[in-house]
Design a protein around this motif. Sequence first.
Motif, PDB file in Angstrom:
ATOM      1  N   ASP A  29       1.707   2.268  -1.577  1.00 47.86           N
ATOM      2  CA  ASP A  29       1.648   1.647   0.256  1.00 47.86           C
ATOM      3  C   ASP A  29       3.080   2.247   0.546  1.00 47.86           C
ATOM      4  O   ASP A  29       3.325   2.153   1.675  1.00 47.86           O
ATOM      5  CB  ASP A  29       0.543   0.369   0.075  1.00 47.86           C
ATOM      6  CG  ASP A  29      -0.621   1.164  -0.222  1.00 47.86           C
ATOM      7  OD1 ASP A  29      -0.671   2.207  -0.005  1.00 47.86           O
ATOM      8  OD2 ASP A  29      -1.389  -0.177  -0.644  1.00 47.86           O
ATOM      9  N   GLY A  33       4.367   4.398   3.146  1.00 48.86           N
ATOM     10  CA  GLY A  33       4.482   3.537   4.238  1.00 48.86           C
ATOM     11  C   GLY A  33       5.633   4.150   5.132  1.00 48.86           C
ATOM     12  O   GLY A  33       5.737   4.331   6.355  1.00 48.86           O
ATOM     13  N   ASN A  36       6.008   7.616   5.669  1.00 45.10           N
ATOM     14  CA  ASN A  36       5.467   8.346   6.832  1.00 45.10           C
ATOM     15  C   ASN A  36       5.850   7.802   8.685  1.00 45.10           C
ATOM     16  O   ASN A  36       5.907   8.210   9.601  1.00 45.10           O
ATOM     17  CB  ASN A  36       4.037   7.254   7.147  1.00 45.10           C
ATOM     18  CG  ASN A  36       2.937   8.431   6.156  1.00 45.10           C
ATOM     19  OD1 ASN A  36       3.393   9.351   5.516  1.00 45.10           O
ATOM     20  ND2 ASN A  36       2.182   7.159   5.693  1.00 45.10           N
ATOM     21  N   GLU A  37       5.834   6.260   8.359  1.00 38.83           N
ATOM     22  CA  GLU A  37       7.054   6.557   9.591  1.00 38.83           C
ATOM     23  C   GLU A  37       8.253   5.790   9.530  1.00 38.83           C
ATOM     24  O   GLU A  37       8.673   6.432  10.534  1.00 38.83           O
ATOM     25  CB  GLU A  37       7.617   4.614   9.164  1.00 38.83           C
ATOM     26  CG  GLU A  37       7.907   3.044  10.231  1.00 38.83           C
ATOM     27  CD  GLU A  37       6.465   3.378  11.954  1.00 38.83           C
ATOM     28  OE1 GLU A  37       7.301   2.869  12.749  1.00 38.83           O
ATOM     29  OE2 GLU A  37       5.849   3.796  11.186  1.00 38.83           O
ATOM     30  N   GLU A 102      -1.596   9.845   2.656  1.00 34.62           N
ATOM     31  CA  GLU A 102      -1.744   8.667   1.975  1.00 34.62           C
ATOM     32  C   GLU A 102      -2.669   8.406   0.647  1.00 34.62           C
ATOM     33  O   GLU A 102      -2.664   9.637   0.097  1.00 34.62           O
ATOM     34  CB  GLU A 102      -2.975   8.671   2.857  1.00 34.62           C
ATOM     35  CG  GLU A 102      -4.191   9.281   2.918  1.00 34.62           C
ATOM     36  CD  GLU A 102      -4.937   8.993   4.145  1.00 34.62           C
ATOM     37  OE1 GLU A 102      -6.595   8.341   3.383  1.00 34.62           O
ATOM     38  OE2 GLU A 102      -5.104   7.821   5.278  1.00 34.62           O
TER      39      GLU A 102
END
Length: 279
Positions: A29, A33, A36-37, A102
């Motif tokens: 995660d 995360g 993706n950011e 994801e």
Amino acid sequence: NRALTVMRSMHLSVGPQMPSGKDPHWFMDERMGEFNEHMRYAFRTGHQGTMDETGPMWHGGEGEGDFNMCPHVSYVPRKPEPVCALFNDICDSMSRVLVKLEFEKGAKYHQELKYMDSTGTYSAAMPTRLAEPFAHSNAAVYGDSRFGSVKAAYWVWKEHKTHTAFDIKTATALFPRKHLVRLCPKEHGSIVVMTANIDGLTLYAFGQRRGPAVHTFLSTYGTFVKEIPHRYPKVTSRADAPWTTPSICNKITAAQPGIDAINRQLFDQLGLEYTFTTR
């Protein structure tokens, strides 16, 4: 190791310690995360996106609470490596750049995920999450039968104002697949289209006969797109007409390899296979 070296080169920060609560997915995660950011600010998506799933093979153990195990292992018979750690991802179809991914955590964690409260189903919430990089960009997102459904098309449009086109095989709830198969003419290449309107969104359900089978699709922006006008050739009789395909089918077919061809290379470059330490 190589995974952390790659992450540092992308200017991603990774927490060194497991957070309180012992979340079994913390290692994936945090990295996904950050990725993706990072992509949200570093890359501007084009007018087409492609959803797909990727399954790096897994030969280790499955279980929570042990860093050497994968918290959730999936079994996908059609994959080259059926036993795998499954990822859902989306890429920019034109540049073949992966923009969001994801990890498939399993059904027990579905209710915690974004858009589950509004959509009510994982099959609609998951495509809605993946489509976020293309939100409010006048883009179109394509997906195979794993991602396609009437609810998914509706919620992607409602949340992001993004058009979709899906190959529909099994998610036939609210979708007139049986009627399309029954009404489609027997000639090879024949097409049948049905429309519906939900809260101002027009849905196009269409089928095309390819040999004995009828392939069914769902689109929110028609069967003929503006970039490639669809024209039937001038013929004297229907029997003389060659097999013609709606341009939306060509778009879907062209978009799919965009993510398949590069998936393994991207995952290798990101070092994601090293987030699962096999025994």
